[in-house]
Design a protein around this motif. Sequence first.
Motif, mmCIF file in Angstrom:
data_model
loop_
_atom_site.group_PDB
_atom_site.id
_atom_site.type_symbol
_atom_site.label_atom_id
_atom_site.label_comp_id
_atom_site.label_asym_id
_atom_site.label_seq_id
_atom_site.Cartn_x
_atom_site.Cartn_y
_atom_site.Cartn_z
ATOM 1 N N LEU A 62 61.875 80.655 35.439
ATOM 2 C CA LEU A 62 62.245 81.675 34.455
ATOM 3 C C LEU A 62 61.017 82.314 33.819
ATOM 4 O O LEU A 62 61.020 83.503 33.502
ATOM 5 C CB LEU A 62 63.136 81.065 33.373
ATOM 6 C CG LEU A 62 64.579 80.767 33.789
ATOM 7 C CD1 LEU A 62 65.306 80.007 32.695
ATOM 8 C CD2 LEU A 62 65.313 82.062 34.128
ATOM 9 N N ALA A 63 59.970 81.530 33.624
ATOM 10 C CA ALA A 63 58.737 82.085 33.075
ATOM 11 C C ALA A 63 58.129 83.076 34.059
ATOM 12 O O ALA A 63 57.653 84.150 33.668
ATOM 13 C CB ALA A 63 57.747 80.970 32.766
ATOM 14 N N ARG A 64 58.126 82.719 35.331
ATOM 15 C CA ARG A 64 57.601 83.621 36.353
ATOM 16 C C ARG A 64 58.430 84.902 36.417
ATOM 17 O O ARG A 64 57.887 86.007 36.566
ATOM 18 C CB ARG A 64 57.623 82.925 37.721
ATOM 19 C CG ARG A 64 56.831 81.624 37.780
ATOM 20 C CD ARG A 64 55.352 81.851 37.643
ATOM 21 N NE ARG A 64 54.592 80.599 37.803
ATOM 22 C CZ ARG A 64 53.298 80.486 37.565
ATOM 23 N NH1 ARG A 64 52.608 81.539 37.152
ATOM 24 N NH2 ARG A 64 52.680 79.318 37.741
ATOM 25 N N TYR A 65 59.738 84.742 36.296
ATOM 26 C CA TYR A 65 60.637 85.897 36.400
ATOM 27 C C TYR A 65 60.416 86.867 35.238
ATOM 28 O O TYR A 65 60.339 88.085 35.442
ATOM 29 C CB TYR A 65 62.089 85.418 36.417
ATOM 30 C CG TYR A 65 63.100 86.536 36.383
ATOM 31 C CD1 TYR A 65 63.374 87.293 37.518
ATOM 32 C CD2 TYR A 65 63.771 86.860 35.194
ATOM 33 C CE1 TYR A 65 64.293 88.333 37.482
ATOM 34 C CE2 TYR A 65 64.682 87.893 35.148
ATOM 35 C CZ TYR A 65 64.945 88.627 36.290
ATOM 36 O OH TYR A 65 65.845 89.648 36.252
ATOM 37 N N HIS A 66 60.328 86.340 34.013
ATOM 38 C CA HIS A 66 60.245 87.206 32.835
ATOM 39 C C HIS A 66 58.830 87.678 32.514
ATOM 40 O O HIS A 66 58.653 88.769 31.953
ATOM 41 C CB HIS A 66 60.814 86.478 31.619
ATOM 42 C CG HIS A 66 62.302 86.334 31.635
ATOM 43 N ND1 HIS A 66 63.162 87.395 31.482
ATOM 44 C CD2 HIS A 66 63.090 85.224 31.812
ATOM 45 C CE1 HIS A 66 64.407 86.964 31.542
ATOM 46 N NE2 HIS A 66 64.407 85.659 31.742
ATOM 47 N N PHE A 67 57.815 86.882 32.863
ATOM 48 C CA PHE A 67 56.454 87.221 32.446
ATOM 49 C C PHE A 67 55.452 87.323 33.594
ATOM 50 O O PHE A 67 54.427 87.968 33.441
ATOM 51 C CB PHE A 67 55.952 86.200 31.416
ATOM 52 C CG PHE A 67 56.799 86.161 30.181
ATOM 53 C CD1 PHE A 67 56.643 87.112 29.186
ATOM 54 C CD2 PHE A 67 57.777 85.191 30.021
ATOM 55 C CE1 PHE A 67 57.440 87.085 28.047
ATOM 56 C CE2 PHE A 67 58.580 85.157 28.886
ATOM 57 C CZ PHE A 67 58.412 86.113 27.899
ATOM 58 N N GLY A 68 55.724 86.673 34.701
ATOM 59 C CA GLY A 68 54.869 86.799 35.871
ATOM 60 C C GLY A 68 53.724 85.811 35.921
ATOM 61 O O GLY A 68 53.504 85.173 36.931
ATOM 62 N N SER A 69 52.973 85.670 34.835
ATOM 63 C CA SER A 69 51.801 84.794 34.853
ATOM 64 C C SER A 69 51.536 84.251 33.455
ATOM 65 O O SER A 69 52.059 84.762 32.459
ATOM 66 C CB SER A 69 50.568 85.550 35.340
ATOM 67 O OG SER A 69 50.188 86.551 34.402
ATOM 68 N N LYS A 70 50.702 83.249 33.389
ATOM 69 C CA LYS A 70 50.294 82.692 32.094
ATOM 70 C C LYS A 70 49.544 83.735 31.277
ATOM 71 O O LYS A 70 49.742 83.844 30.056
ATOM 72 C CB LYS A 70 49.421 81.455 32.322
ATOM 73 C CG LYS A 70 48.843 80.844 31.055
ATOM 74 C CD LYS A 70 47.974 79.641 31.385
ATOM 75 C CE LYS A 70 47.140 79.179 30.212
ATOM 76 N NZ LYS A 70 46.294 78.018 30.544
ATOM 77 N N ASP A 71 48.690 84.518 31.927
ATOM 78 C CA ASP A 71 47.949 85.556 31.214
ATOM 79 C C ASP A 71 48.900 86.542 30.548
ATOM 80 O O ASP A 71 48.739 86.891 29.375
ATOM 81 C CB ASP A 71 47.025 86.311 32.182
ATOM 82 C CG ASP A 71 45.783 85.517 32.546
ATOM 83 O OD1 ASP A 71 45.681 84.342 32.141
ATOM 84 O OD2 ASP A 71 44.925 86.072 33.264
ATOM 85 N N ALA A 72 49.895 86.995 31.301
ATOM 86 C CA ALA A 72 50.845 87.971 30.764
ATOM 87 C C ALA A 72 51.656 87.380 29.623
ATOM 88 O O ALA A 72 51.955 88.068 28.634
ATOM 89 C CB ALA A 72 51.770 88.455 31.881
ATOM 90 N N LEU A 73 52.006 86.114 29.743
ATOM 91 C CA LEU A 73 52.756 85.450 28.675
ATOM 92 C C LEU A 73 51.914 85.354 27.402
ATOM 93 O O LEU A 73 52.398 85.632 26.303
ATOM 94 C CB LEU A 73 53.192 84.060 29.146
ATOM 95 C CG LEU A 73 53.954 83.186 28.146
ATOM 96 C CD1 LEU A 73 55.160 83.919 27.579
ATOM 97 C CD2 LEU A 73 54.391 81.888 28.821
#
Length: 242
Positions: A62-73
Amino acid sequence: MPSSTTHAASRRATANNEPRATARSTTPERILDTAERLFAMHGYFGTSIRDIMQSCGMELSLARYHFGSKDALFQQAIGRRAAVISRQVIESLEAELAPLQGKRPDVEAIVTALSAPAFAHLKSGDPGWRNYLRLLTQIGCLLERPDLTAPFYDQYAPAAARYHDAFAKALPRVTRETVELVQHFVESVFHLVLNELYAQEARSGAKALTTAHIERMRTYLIRFAVGGIEAMVSSASAQRGS
């Protein structure tokens, strides 16, 4: 000491339309709330996406789906309240300067205005704002990753420019470089005081962050910053005259 206009600004700072963290319900918001808290506690390098998703009880995908990466989050976490705090510190400064009717402000009034919104949020008890302000103290550890902090600085730029102008007006006899140093000095002291408050909370529990204690620490911040600025300006003037 803080003036009545600053207390009014403090009240406005907590009367914004931002929902409290506990009222958020969508998946992205829940992830951001958790990311904000963990990044604030452990820093960017000490927090993984897996840590965040485990803490909020969701699948890693879900994190990958909504934000793509740790940097983007991280970028979304550090940027999502930036426009609000930027607007509030500008409003706080305008409230301090309005009674002066264009006359030269003093440094104490500017420092008082700068600190008002953040300390109002601390006193409000909103866990989201407390986490966010703690997250901002992590910025100094990310000097080599300006891409991560750009979402904050881009939105905070109008406030930074407004305070730079105010400091320049309050200190008309110093160089532009000294004005910039003054502003950086105040920001650094501000972060140090916030860090001390969070450290005291960690050592003593939530009781350490009472309204009275938070306001007392803010008073120390203002006195220390004003004293440091006066010494800095005096030194700069002495060097120029020698």
